[in-house]
Scaffold this active site. Structure first.
Site: not given
Length: 262
Positions: A67, A136, A17, A167, A118, A132, A40
């Site tokens: 994720n 988490k 997705t 990434t 997480s 942030y 979304d």
């Protein structure tokens, strides 16, 4: 998409997705075992629709990997209400939306595995990442409780705690810098802003190796509650555990003194 790609290569059925389902399809190899769906995660209706389509196509969802994520970098005071809420919508409420959509089927079958991403930042806070970190830390607390609630039903929960992986996360595709930058934080969160841009695409973690580990633990009876990924993650967790133990020793007597005698 590397987790989906690895799972497909291993012969699993995969529901991939993304906000842009066509982009997800283009990023993955053609396969009759692949279903792509627009999602979304902050949209409850889309979450329900994606799960319904997955169940119609494959009959069951055995492993859910939450994720989807986004970040915001700035001192806690610098991050606006709107910036903070946007990150919580994806990282926390998105996890809740998709999990609630998937769990009825898992409960009915009394089997399943939920893997919630997480971060090592969900275990140890750091300068510039406070909001942030907050998202988490929330994922960690929700996942710990969820694991206890679902264990009697035969459903497992694993919390994945990646360190820095190579990434696009730091290049702006997922990370937002707080619009406000206060001079008083120039030597703390300001330096972290600079460092994040400098290390982007130079991070030590190998995303393919990480995807391999995540796919390998999916559905395993001995899957751990926590799965740190990366030598840097292990190092930070060990340092945090030592710090917490030292802090507890420091305040142990004061803590115990607040209980009623006997």
């Amino acid at each position: 998409m590397l987790i989906a790609e690895t799972a497909l290569a291993d012969g699993h059925n995969v529901v991939a997705t993304a906000r842009d389902a066509a982009a997800a399809r283009a990023a993955l190899p053609d396969s009759e075992r692949l279903l792509t769906a627009a999602l979304d995660v902050s949209d409850i209706d889309q979450a329900q629709a994606a799960v319904s389509t997955a169940l119609e196509t494959f009959g069951s969802i055995d492993v859910l990997v939450n994720n989807a994520g986004r970040g915001v970098l700035g001192a806690v005071e610098e991050v606006s209400d709107a910036e903070a809420r946007a990150v919580f919508e994806t990282n926390v409420f998105g996890v809740l939306n998709v999990t609630r959509a998937v769990l009825p089927g898992m409960r009915k079958r009394r089997t399943g595995h939920i893997i919630n991403f997480s971060s090592v930042g969900g275990f140890a806070g750091s300068i510039g990442w406070g909001v942030y970190n907050g998202t988490k830390f929330a994922v960690e607390g929700i996942s710990e409780a969820l694991a206890l609630e679902l264990a009697p039903l035969g459903i497992q929960v694993t919390i994945v705690e990646p360190g820095y992986f190579r990434t696009d996360f730091l290049d702006g595709s997922s990370l937002q810098f707080a619009a406000t930058a206060l001079e008083d934080y120039a030597e703390t969160s300001g330096q972290m802003r600079d460092r994040a841009q400098a290390v982007s695409h130079q991070q030590p973690g190998d995303p393919r190796a990480g995807a391999r580990v995540v796919v390998d633990i999916g559905g395993r009876a001995d899957a751990p509650l926590r799965l740190p990924l990366g030598a840097d993650a292990v190092e930070r967790i060990e340092a945090k555990l030592k710090s917490v133990a030292a802090n507890l020793d420091q305040v142990r007597q004061q803590s115990i003194s607040t209980s009623f005698a006997g």
